[in-house]
Design an enzyme around this catalytic site. Structure first.
Site, PDB file in Angstrom:
ATOM      1  N   CYS A   2     -16.416 -50.902  16.340  1.00  0.00           N
ATOM      2  CA  CYS A   2     -17.632 -50.171  16.670  1.00  0.00           C
ATOM      3  C   CYS A   2     -17.393 -49.437  17.995  1.00  0.00           C
ATOM      4  CB  CYS A   2     -18.886 -51.021  16.835  1.00  0.00           C
ATOM      5  SG  CYS A   2     -19.325 -51.918  15.350  1.00  0.00           S
ATOM      6  N   ARG A  27     -12.581 -46.655  16.063  1.00  0.00           N
ATOM      7  CA  ARG A  27     -13.065 -48.024  16.218  1.00  0.00           C
ATOM      8  C   ARG A  27     -13.900 -48.498  15.030  1.00  0.00           C
ATOM      9  NH1 ARG A  27     -12.614 -49.674  21.461  1.00  0.00           N
ATOM     10  NH2 ARG A  27     -14.151 -51.287  21.105  1.00  0.00           N
ATOM     11  N   TRP A  73     -18.249 -50.417  12.535  1.00  0.00           N
ATOM     12  CA  TRP A  73     -17.365 -51.124  11.620  1.00  0.00           C
ATOM     13  C   TRP A  73     -18.164 -52.349  11.197  1.00  0.00           C
ATOM     14  CZ3 TRP A  73     -14.946 -55.880  11.026  1.00  0.00           C
ATOM     15  CH2 TRP A  73     -13.899 -55.915  10.103  1.00  0.00           C
ATOM     16  N   ASN A  99     -21.749 -53.363  20.114  1.00  0.00           N
ATOM     17  CA  ASN A  99     -20.400 -53.596  19.588  1.00  0.00           C
ATOM     18  C   ASN A  99     -20.091 -55.071  19.825  1.00  0.00           C
ATOM     19  OD1 ASN A  99     -17.153 -52.844  21.085  1.00  0.00           O
ATOM     20  ND2 ASN A  99     -17.608 -53.709  19.111  1.00  0.00           N
ATOM     21  N   GLY A 100     -19.879 -55.819  18.743  1.00  0.00           N
ATOM     22  CA  GLY A 100     -19.585 -57.247  18.897  1.00  0.00           C
ATOM     23  C   GLY A 100     -20.321 -58.051  17.840  1.00  0.00           C
ATOM     24  N   GLU A 484       7.070 -54.254   9.303  1.00  0.00           N
ATOM     25  CA  GLU A 484       6.287 -53.155   9.863  1.00  0.00           C
ATOM     26  C   GLU A 484       6.236 -51.968   8.886  1.00  0.00           C
ATOM     27  OE1 GLU A 484       4.216 -52.818  12.067  1.00  0.00           O
ATOM     28  OE2 GLU A 484       4.153 -50.710  12.598  1.00  0.00           O
ATOM     29  N   LYS A 488       2.773 -50.473   7.387  1.00  0.00           N
ATOM     30  CA  LYS A 488       2.393 -49.063   7.544  1.00  0.00           C
ATOM     31  C   LYS A 488       2.015 -48.481   6.180  1.00  0.00           C
ATOM     32  CE  LYS A 488       1.745 -48.597  10.843  1.00  0.00           C
ATOM     33  NZ  LYS A 488       1.930 -49.688  11.742  1.00  0.00           N
ATOM     34  N   GLU A 491      -1.356 -50.048   4.753  1.00  0.00           N
ATOM     35  CA  GLU A 491      -2.617 -49.752   5.444  1.00  0.00           C
ATOM     36  C   GLU A 491      -3.067 -48.316   5.282  1.00  0.00           C
ATOM     37  OE1 GLU A 491      -2.542 -50.820   9.640  1.00  0.00           O
ATOM     38  OE2 GLU A 491      -0.603 -49.902   9.937  1.00  0.00           O
ATOM     39  N   HIS A 507      14.619 -65.792  -3.462  1.00  0.00           N
ATOM     40  CA  HIS A 507      13.721 -66.934  -3.637  1.00  0.00           C
ATOM     41  C   HIS A 507      12.338 -66.526  -4.118  1.00  0.00           C
ATOM     42  CE1 HIS A 507      16.821 -69.408  -1.874  1.00  0.00           C
ATOM     43  NE2 HIS A 507      16.904 -68.544  -0.888  1.00  0.00           N
ATOM     44  N   LYS A 606      -9.192 -49.635  14.581  1.00  0.00           N
ATOM     45  CA  LYS A 606      -8.033 -49.737  15.465  1.00  0.00           C
ATOM     46  C   LYS A 606      -8.171 -50.882  16.455  1.00  0.00           C
ATOM     47  CE  LYS A 606      -4.649 -47.126  17.751  1.00  0.00           C
ATOM     48  NZ  LYS A 606      -3.660 -47.664  16.832  1.00  0.00           N
TER      49      LYS A 606
HETATM   50  C1  G6P Z   1      -5.605 -53.494  14.103  1.00  0.00           C
HETATM   51  C2  G6P Z   1      -4.903 -52.164  14.120  1.00  0.00           C
HETATM   52  C3  G6P Z   1      -3.396 -52.372  14.157  1.00  0.00           C
HETATM   53  C4  G6P Z   1      -3.008 -53.240  15.341  1.00  0.00           C
HETATM   54  C5  G6P Z   1      -3.780 -54.560  15.336  1.00  0.00           C
HETATM   55  C6  G6P Z   1      -3.595 -55.298  16.645  1.00  0.00           C
HETATM   56  O1  G6P Z   1      -5.367 -54.145  12.907  1.00  0.00           O
HETATM   57  O2  G6P Z   1      -5.270 -51.402  12.977  1.00  0.00           O
HETATM   58  O3  G6P Z   1      -2.756 -51.111  14.280  1.00  0.00           O
HETATM   59  O4  G6P Z   1      -1.644 -53.508  15.284  1.00  0.00           O
HETATM   60  O5  G6P Z   1      -5.178 -54.304  15.212  1.00  0.00           O
HETATM   61  O6  G6P Z   1      -4.183 -54.557  17.670  1.00  0.00           O
HETATM   62  P1  G6P Z   1      -3.729 -54.550  19.161  1.00  0.00           P
HETATM   63  O7  G6P Z   1      -4.597 -53.503  19.809  1.00  0.00           O
HETATM   64  O8  G6P Z   1      -4.025 -55.927  19.698  1.00  0.00           O
HETATM   65  O9  G6P Z   1      -2.304 -54.227  19.238  1.00  0.00           O
END
Ligand code: G6P
Length: 611
Positions: A2, A27, A73, A99-100, A484, A488, A491, A507, A606
């Protein structure tokens, strides 16, 4: 999650708020809303993104020099118009953005319902503002006192702004656990979840601390804490350029941020590392570096992509520093009873510096007496303030929800920390140390070379854009890169993808391999190269389609792969900085070809400020 923005001054608030909400959309983007004061306290809100709110506002009277806005969000209640913020109090004389999460909202709501309150939404936030108004009426106190009293009774995390019909020049904000920045202009004030909506107007900011309440009344700011003690706010200058938060000619923030990596990696090392003199100094760690040198164990806590950076760091801390390392999901770490001994050092990694689980893990480790280091990107965010020492990644604002340049900057900082510890500890030879510093300085140019593969990767993306599953395999330093790469892809393109250590394929995942299954091997020349070659053969024998990321000049793997992506050679521990680049590009192009919203993938945010 948010985003919140508020303004009071002489300008048109709506324009500033809408622009600010667009910057904070990373956010959360389930719904948006705005509250303005003109002939009443008017709230306009809509399911969907800021652009939808903008068209909804076209025929409305937006004339107001005070207002606040929210991009959501969803946590409590589905994303719809009713659950969108701002929320009114019972009399509609107050409104709030939040926000929270208010954890005890259920019991507060029951109490208010018993008193006759009727709620229009399913949110915890609406309960919050009803509760504030209830206190104000019962205690016959000022609004800021009612907010303060309410804050002493709610459990959870919040950054809030409250507006009142009866006080047309008043904004009240407070925070605990969720970020809030106040911009101080000339006779005007801004409030936002981060500095990006503010820097266009002023670079003088105040980062509100937990349990603090800011009251802006008739052009005057006062700050106190929830115990009612007056505080002197610390005004600081934020160093952020407007162009850093704009797309600068790219179609998406994500691709801009991928292409920024040579620069962001360089910026991360600037002033800290100099191979010609052997200098490697991270100012923020200086006082505490001996704690790491003498550490019996390092525990790394992080989430998402930052957790993957932690996995890579595990390998090089163990290789260079000979210190045992454990890498934990922050969310798991905090919900067991982890053993933290004297001599343990905790490193928390976070791009945003606001991830709720990582923050909670830090608090838990601190309560057990651990020394905590932070590796964060957002300056002034909560994690750097909660840790004993740390180093910023200096990657600049990362706006695309999928993390790219923050990951490579995290690897750069963590490598620098490991090398300085190893050098001090004597667990690395002088020759290797100098070789590493020199090679680190070469990395930006090698990433630049990897970026030249963009067109080739786009062609590969065309071939695989309709695949339903992907497997990513790597060993050693390239195993976290496989994780990673898979993250990517899933997501932003919504294709199911899994990362695995290449040898573990036997396995389980090998059962999935057929002619429909693309398998991405990160198979650069390192100590496990021969073994990965065997793993590729095992996939080919089952007709899997192999895309291999190899070291330039490799003559063996290209013969057994359907597609080959060649990256420049480097030292094993630095290879993830280079080998991740083609995977970022592959996921980006596939997502674009599938028509996905690359910068704002569905259901994600994010900055995950809820637990
Ligand atoms: C969310 C974001 C990711 C990020 C993760 C951890 O899931 O979409 O891109 O890696 O949070 O966030 P941080 O800000 O703690 O790295």
């Amino acid at each position: 999650m948010c985003g919140i923005v508020a303004y009071v001054g002489q300008r048109q608030a709506a324009e500033i708020i809408i622009k600010g909400l667009k910057r904070l959309e990373y956010r959360g983007y389930d719904s948006t809303g705005i509250a303005l004061l003109n002939k009443g306290l008017n709230v306009y809100k809509k399911k969907g993104k800021v652009a939808e709110l903008e068209s909804f506002l076209k025929d409305k009277n937006l004339n107001s020099t005070i207002g606040m806005g929210h991009t959501r969000w969803a946590t409590h209640g589905e994303p719809n118009d009713e659950n969108a913020h701002p929320h009114y109090s019972a009399t509609k004389k107050l409104a709030i953005i939040h926000n929270g999460i208010i954890e005890n909202y259920g019991s507060l709501k029951q109490e208010l319902i018993r008193k006759g309150h009727v709620f229009e939404s399913e949110t915890d936030t609406e309960v919050f503002i009803h509760f504030i108004e209830d206190i104000k009426e019962n205690e016959k106190c000022s609004l800021d006192e009612a907010v303060r009293l309410a804050l002493t009774k709610v459990v959870g995390a919040y950054a809030i702004v409250v507006m009142s019909l009866e006080d047309p020049n008043l904004l009240i904000a407070a925070r605990k656990g969720s970020p809030l920045v106040i911009g101080v202009g000339k006779d005007e004030f801004f409030m936002a979840s981060d500095a990006t909506p503010i820097i266009e107007y002023t670079n003088e900011v105040i980062y509100l601390n937990d349990q603090e309440i800011a009251i802006i009344n008739n052009g005057k700011l006062t700050v106190k804490n929830t115990a009612n003690l007056p505080l002197t706010p610390y005004v600081q200058t934020v160093d952020l350029e407007l162009e850093a938060i704009e797309k600068g000619g790219y179609d998406h923030f994500m691709i801009k941020e991928i292409f920024e990596q040579p620069r962001s990696i360089h910026d991360c090392m600037r002033g800290r590392l100099d191979s010609s003199t052997g200098r490697l100094i991270l100012g923020g760690l200086r006082e505490y570096i001996n704690k790491l040198v003498n550490a019996d164990r390092i525990v790394i806590v992080a989430c998402g992509t930052s957790w993957h950076a932690g996995l890579v760091a595990e390998y090089f801390f163990e290789e260079f520093c000979r210190i045992p390392v454990e890498v934990e999901y922050a969310s798991e770490f905090r919900y067991r009873n982890p053993v933290i001994r004297e001599g343990d050092v905790v490193i928390a990694i976070s791009q945003s510096g606001e991830t709720a689980d990582t923050l909670a893990a830090i608090e838990l480790a601190k309560s057990k007496g651990a020394i905590i280091f932070g590796v964060c990107n957002v300056v002034g965010s909560s994690i750097p303030r909660a840790t004993h020492a740390g180093a910023y990644t200096h990657a600049g604002p990362e706006i695309g929800v999928a993390s790219t340049k923050a990951f490579t900057a995290q690897l750069t900082v963590l490598n620098m920390i490991a090398l300085s510890v190893a050098h001090k500890k004597g667990t690395i030879t002088e020759q290797k140390y100098h070789e590493m510093l020199t090679e680190m300085e070469n990395i930006p140019a090698k990433v630049e070379t990897a970026l030249k593969l963009n067109d080739q990767i786009k062609t590969i993306a065309t071939e695989f854009k309709d695949s339903r599953n992907f497997l990513y395999l790597g060993r050693g330093y390239n195993f976290p890169v496989a994780l990673e790469g898979a993250l990517k892809l899933k997501e932003i393109s919504y294709i199911h993808a899994e990362g695995y250590p290449a040898a573990e394929m036997k396995h389980g995942p090998i059962a999935l391999i057929d002619a429909e299954m693309p398998v991405v091997f990160i198979a650069t020349k390192d100590s496990s190269y021969e073994k990965v070659v065997s793993n590729i053969q095992e996939v080919k024998a089952r007709k899997g389609r192999v895309i291999s990321v190899v070291t330039e000049g490799d003559t063996i793997i290209p013969k057994m792969s359907d597609y080959v992506i060649e990256v420049p050679a480097t030292i094993d521990s630095l290879m993830p900085l280079v080998s991740v680049v083609p995977l970022q590009l592959l996921s980006y192009h596939i997502a674009v070809m599938r028509g996905c919203n690359v910068d704002q993938p569905r259901n994600l945010a994010k900055s995950v400020t809820v637990e």
